[in-house]
Design an enzyme around this catalytic site. Sequence first.
Site: not given
Length: 256
Positions: A106-108, A199, A110
């Site tokens: 997961l993105d930072k 993303h 998210t």
Amino acid sequence: MTKRMRLDKMLANMGCGTRSEIKTAVRQGKVTVGGFTVQDSGLQIDPEADEVEFDGQKVRFREVVYLLMNKPQGVVSATEDTRERTVLDLLKPEDRVLQPFPAGRLDKDTVGLLLLTNDGRMAHELLSPRKHVDKTYEALVSGTVDEADRQAFAAGVTLDDGYVTMPAELTVLRTDAHFDAGTEPVSEISLTIREGKFHQVKRMFEAVGKKVLFLKRVAMGPLKLDERLAPGSYRELSAEELEALKSLKSHRGRGR
């Protein structure tokens, strides 16, 4: 055939200390097997059947680990990073010793469901592009997400690099949700995708002229986010969750 192991190796593998530290603890009478204090750190034991205690605490033997985390904002989904705090920094030492890694990053910024495991085969079943495992997100999106967006996502949208996504299921939960007291309408949505492009959710909404303001993953394959977990907290998978996860190995995913 019963698998046997040296006591000091088992304790070291479970994060109780180095071999020399464990040897000292044994000499000091801090280690018991089956309720009896042992004197030999090299004692052969059955790590799955024998009850072992170290300094008064029961030690449970594990070779594989499956941890369900509610990932918070501000940490990266990586095993190490020289600048940022990682999800492994949120684990207890006894859980880090088995060297789990994030299965599906997961993105930072998210949040939500993240599986950490040292089971490489299981991770492959979840992440393999051929499996098309469902991943469901909830998000706040700037602007009014409407039927045209739903139809576009159902058909597949073209990302900024020319890639056309697989059909995705977009549901509008409500519009005019509040986000930082902004004046622009905000839509709360649920989105299920079957890919894991970089993303991807954010880029899909950019493709229809909108911006994701907040993103949370709530499901991946058979796993659901445990809403009882505070951000940054985690727990081991239940027997039912693990069985459902293992069932992925016997079924190839298909796009819908």
